[in-house]
Design an enzyme around this catalytic site. Structure first.
Site, PDB file in Angstrom:
ATOM      1  N   THR A  17     -14.412   7.424 -26.542  1.00  0.00           N
ATOM      2  CA  THR A  17     -15.046   6.228 -26.029  1.00  0.00           C
ATOM      3  C   THR A  17     -16.331   6.176 -26.834  1.00  0.00           C
ATOM      4  O   THR A  17     -16.618   7.104 -27.587  1.00  0.00           O
ATOM      5  CB  THR A  17     -15.266   6.432 -24.520  1.00  0.00           C
ATOM      6  OG1 THR A  17     -13.986   6.436 -23.895  1.00  0.00           O
ATOM      7  CG2 THR A  17     -16.130   5.372 -23.882  1.00  0.00           C
ATOM      8  N   ASP A  63      -5.537   5.248 -17.458  1.00  0.00           N
ATOM      9  CA  ASP A  63      -6.628   5.512 -16.503  1.00  0.00           C
ATOM     10  C   ASP A  63      -6.246   5.118 -15.076  1.00  0.00           C
ATOM     11  O   ASP A  63      -6.987   5.420 -14.133  1.00  0.00           O
ATOM     12  CB  ASP A  63      -7.914   4.779 -16.923  1.00  0.00           C
ATOM     13  CG  ASP A  63      -8.782   5.645 -17.838  1.00  0.00           C
ATOM     14  OD1 ASP A  63      -8.502   6.850 -17.966  1.00  0.00           O
ATOM     15  OD2 ASP A  63      -9.727   5.111 -18.435  1.00  0.00           O
ATOM     16  N   SER A  71     -12.585   3.872 -14.040  1.00  0.00           N
ATOM     17  CA  SER A  71     -13.223   4.401 -15.249  1.00  0.00           C
ATOM     18  C   SER A  71     -14.284   5.425 -14.878  1.00  0.00           C
ATOM     19  O   SER A  71     -14.738   5.480 -13.736  1.00  0.00           O
ATOM     20  CB  SER A  71     -13.868   3.235 -16.000  1.00  0.00           C
ATOM     21  OG  SER A  71     -14.653   3.698 -17.067  1.00  0.00           O
ATOM     22  N   SER A  72     -14.661   6.212 -15.861  1.00  0.00           N
ATOM     23  CA  SER A  72     -15.812   7.117 -15.688  1.00  0.00           C
ATOM     24  C   SER A  72     -17.033   6.621 -16.442  1.00  0.00           C
ATOM     25  O   SER A  72     -18.105   7.230 -16.353  1.00  0.00           O
ATOM     26  CB  SER A  72     -15.472   8.518 -16.214  1.00  0.00           C
ATOM     27  OG  SER A  72     -14.422   9.072 -15.488  1.00  0.00           O
ATOM     28  N   ASN A 109      -9.958   4.010 -24.806  1.00  0.00           N
ATOM     29  CA  ASN A 109      -9.505   5.172 -24.037  1.00  0.00           C
ATOM     30  C   ASN A 109      -9.319   6.344 -24.989  1.00  0.00           C
ATOM     31  O   ASN A 109     -10.277   6.943 -25.425  1.00  0.00           O
ATOM     32  CB  ASN A 109      -8.268   4.874 -23.202  1.00  0.00           C
ATOM     33  CG  ASN A 109      -8.072   5.943 -22.120  1.00  0.00           C
ATOM     34  OD1 ASN A 109      -8.995   6.693 -21.837  1.00  0.00           O
ATOM     35  ND2 ASN A 109      -6.905   6.019 -21.529  1.00  0.00           N
ATOM     36  N   GLY A 123     -14.553  10.595 -21.487  1.00  0.00           N
ATOM     37  CA  GLY A 123     -13.574  10.570 -20.394  1.00  0.00           C
ATOM     38  C   GLY A 123     -14.244  10.957 -19.083  1.00  0.00           C
ATOM     39  O   GLY A 123     -15.353  10.503 -18.772  1.00  0.00           O
ATOM     40  N   THR A 146     -14.605   1.292 -24.900  1.00  0.00           N
ATOM     41  CA  THR A 146     -13.549   2.270 -25.160  1.00  0.00           C
ATOM     42  C   THR A 146     -12.204   1.647 -25.482  1.00  0.00           C
ATOM     43  O   THR A 146     -11.896   0.529 -25.048  1.00  0.00           O
ATOM     44  CB  THR A 146     -13.384   3.189 -23.924  1.00  0.00           C
ATOM     45  OG1 THR A 146     -12.492   4.241 -24.243  1.00  0.00           O
ATOM     46  CG2 THR A 146     -12.859   2.445 -22.720  1.00  0.00           C
ATOM     47  N   ARG A 192     -13.853  -4.495 -18.387  1.00  0.00           N
ATOM     48  CA  ARG A 192     -12.789  -3.496 -18.340  1.00  0.00           C
ATOM     49  C   ARG A 192     -11.439  -4.194 -18.524  1.00  0.00           C
ATOM     50  O   ARG A 192     -11.230  -5.311 -18.029  1.00  0.00           O
ATOM     51  CB  ARG A 192     -12.836  -2.826 -16.971  1.00  0.00           C
ATOM     52  CG  ARG A 192     -11.834  -1.723 -16.736  1.00  0.00           C
ATOM     53  CD  ARG A 192     -12.159  -0.509 -17.501  1.00  0.00           C
ATOM     54  NE  ARG A 192     -11.475   0.682 -16.996  1.00  0.00           N
ATOM     55  CZ  ARG A 192     -11.349   1.782 -17.706  1.00  0.00           C
ATOM     56  NH1 ARG A 192     -11.820   1.878 -18.934  1.00  0.00           N
ATOM     57  NH2 ARG A 192     -10.752   2.840 -17.193  1.00  0.00           N
TER      58      ARG A 192
HETATM   59  N1  GLY Z   1     -11.164   5.516 -20.693  1.00  0.00           N
HETATM   60  C1  GLY Z   1     -12.195   6.346 -20.219  1.00  0.00           C
HETATM   61  C2  GLY Z   1     -12.878   5.793 -19.030  1.00  0.00           C
HETATM   62  O1  GLY Z   1     -12.885   4.596 -18.835  1.00  0.00           O
HETATM   63  O2  GLY Z   1     -13.394   6.541 -18.246  1.00  0.00           O
END
Ligand code: GLY
Length: 590
Positions: A402, A444, A473-474, A422, A495, A420, A130
């Site tokens: 993503t 985020d 993040s998701s 984003n 997202g 991603t 990340r």
């Molecule tokens: N940028 C989308 C996520 O990391 O959830």
């Protein structure tokens, strides 16, 4: 109709690569098949025996399978696919972004590299690449003097970018791979150098971002075009090819140091960004203990913090585990009511408690404890619940860019990667002379408590900006094990809808017994606490939507939710790989 056809003639509807030597198999790539950058289509299903790749782009899936056929394992194929996506799928594939990998090492796999795992005895791996906040990032950097968010500042332009993690991630993945890196990156170099023809969807994506490209770039990139892009145009990316060659020749230093780093820093200077040479050199991917929990007779392996997926998916699945979902019926009013309330509860916790655990004490154990899950379940009302009444952002489907890829190899190694920039094309800035987009992942973070980000998600101190911290993040790359062996490899972009889509896909297969095609392609729905709306895809029963409204829900139809990719290992050990029909996604195998 499409679903019925695909059930009867899965390979014919998938449309490509029908094997003449084995009519039982489809979506298979023959050993000698060359990459076809100027003529290809999107096979939606592969039913094969050795290995498969599902990704957002047919060329990337082809690259991955050709690496498997050359003796690579799932990690080799995943790396090659990821790098190819950075070329052929610039809207989300990337080297300027970040992501997560969840993987399973097959028992006795010759490739096993135990020393790199957080728990060296574990065969389940979570890799965190990340992006991180630069050293000079500050908590209020996106607020004006009055303390209000400056519109768009965390979303577009140089300040929106976190320190990219993808290349560090790829070199961490390489520890589990077999083939020389040069072999894995070469297809991406060739695709960038020689070009490939773009699809109608890619043309649409590029055309929709022309204004932003012109506004936010200090050097006009190849993506800017005087006339509209159209399907069949060839996209050549010489600067990106040069950057990829530097990475091939110098490893991760080819990105974080030397010429590429110099170009990133020049770009930062021109655009008043804050990423420094020390930020780049100091970036490391982190091997983490994955979130592993049981669901019925299965083990779910998914991404821990800084992905919210590990907590949120676990909460949601555990809340429905003992409920009679199958009896209540797939996407019935009763089922959607229960799943919506479960999603609301989990996303309320996400907003309040979740962030980078390296910086904030997140009470993970409590949040997933049976007692807590039980107490939350007891809060579900008979009619529509109500989220806190605050103004929250509207979900923006166009921005949920993503991308996800699944790989499985003949030994049973499996890789699930979500990566991603984003938003679509990240911060819209292409590094001058280096040819790749930078992310806008700083959005985020919770830029101010209670202020929604581009996905409408709100947050608190847990997800505030701190130098070196990773934004929540998701992304929820997930593997389901059945008695220790891979059963499903699952993931999606989207997202904040990512975790609910993975949740739905899992219960669709594990509880409702849906076919893989239907679990991937039937309409999805999503609730995230705030805004207090059930978002549904077109095609979800109007009668069910009307009944939910009568119960007190606000139901809003929106564009597509995610692009789910699934690999399933069938009882006879055939591999079924299914790519989402919502995009150009392709399932290829052999
Ligand atoms: N940028 C989308 C996520 O990391 O959830």
């Amino acid at each position: 109709m499409r679903q019925t056809l695909s059930r009867l003639f899965p390979c014919a509807v998938a449309g490509l690569f029908l094997s003449v030597t084995n009519l039982l198999l489809c979506g298979s790539l023959t050993a000698q098949q060359a990459l076809t950058p100027y003529s290809y289509s999107s096979p939606k299903k592969a039913l094969v025996t050795h290995g498969a790749v599902v990704s957002a782009h047919p060329l990337a899936s082809q690259v991955g399978v050709s690496i498997l056929q050359q003796g690579g394992n799932a990690f080799d194929a995943a790396i090659a696919t990821q790098l190819a996506l950075a070329v052929v799928y610039p809207v989300a594939g990337n080297i300027g972004g970040g992501g997560f990998m969840v993987a399973h090492l097959a028992k006795n796999a010759a490739t096993q590299s135990k020393s790199a795992a957080a728990d060296p005895n574990s065969r389940e791996i979570a890799l965190d690449f990340r992006e991180k906040a630069p050293a000079s990032a500050t908590r209020d950097m996106y607020l004006d003097a009055a303390g209000n968010p400056v519109a768009g500042l965390s979303e577009n332009g140089h300040l929106a970018s976190g320190i990219p993690g993808t290349i560090a991630g790829i070199f961490a993945e390489l520890k589990y791979a077999k083939l020389p890196f040069a072999k894995l990156i070469q297809p991406a170099i060739d695709l960038a150098e020689n070009g490939f023809v773009i699809t109608a969807e890619e043309a649409r994506n590029l055309n929709s971002a022309q204004g932003a490209f012109k506004n936010f770039n200090t050097v006009q990139p190849v993506f800017v075009k005087a006339v509209d892009w159209k399907k069949g145009d060839t996209l050549v990316q010489k600067d990106l090819a040069k950057t990829l060659r530097l990475i091939r020749n110098n490893g991760a230093k080819g990105f974080y140091e030397g010429e590429t780093a110099r170009l990133i820093l020049e770009e930062m200077r021109r655009g008043k960004g804050i990423i420094t040479a020390a930020d780049l050199q100091g970036y490391h991917a982190v091997v983490r203990n994955p979130a592993v929990f049981s669901y019925k007779n299965y083990s779910i392996v998914t991404m821990p913090l800084p992905s919210s997926g590990g907590v949120v998916l676990q909460q949601m699945l555990k809340m429905v585990e003992d409920q009679p979902l199958a009896a209540d019926g797939f996407e019935s009013v009763k089922t959607i009511h229960l799943m919506t309330e479960v999603e609301r509860l989990a996303y309320a916790d996400r907003a309040q408690y979740l962030g980078d655990r390296d910086f904030y004490a997140v009470p993970v154990d409590t949040l997933v404890s049976p007692a807590y899950i039980h107490s939350r379940l007891a809060q579900i009302p008979a009619r529509a619940g109500k989220s806190r009444d605050i103004k929250a952002g509207v979900l923006s489907p166009a921005s949920e860019e993503t991308t996800h890829l699944d790989v499985i190899d003949a030994k049973g190694n499996a890789v699930s990667i979500t990566t991603t920039l984003n938003g679509g094309f990240g911060n819209k800035v292409v590094v001058g002379g280096a040819g790749f987009f930078l992310n806008n992942e700083m959005d985020d973070f919770s830029i101010k408590p209670g202020v929604p980000n581009m996905y409408g998600a709100v947050g608190t101190e847990a997800n505030s900006i701190v130098p070196g911290k990773r934004m929540l993040s998701s992304m929820s790359p997930t593997i389901v094990l059945d008695k220790g062996k891979v059963y499903l490899v699952v993931g999606t972009p989207g997202g904040t809808t990512i975790t609910t889509s993975v949740f739905q896909t899992l219960v669709d297969i594990l509880d409702f017994g849906l076919s893989t095609d239907d679990a991937v392609n039937l309409p999805k729905f999503h609730h995230q606490w705030l805004p207090d709306v059930i978002y549904v895809e077109p095609g979800l029963s109007i009668a069910v939507q009307d009944s939910l409204k009568v119960m007190g829900y606000t139901v809003a139809q929106r564009g597509s939710i995610g692009r789910t990719e699934v690999i399933k290992v069938l009882p006879d050990q055939h591999i079924e790989a299914v790519a989402d029909s919502r995009g150009d996604d392709a399932a290829v195998g052999y």
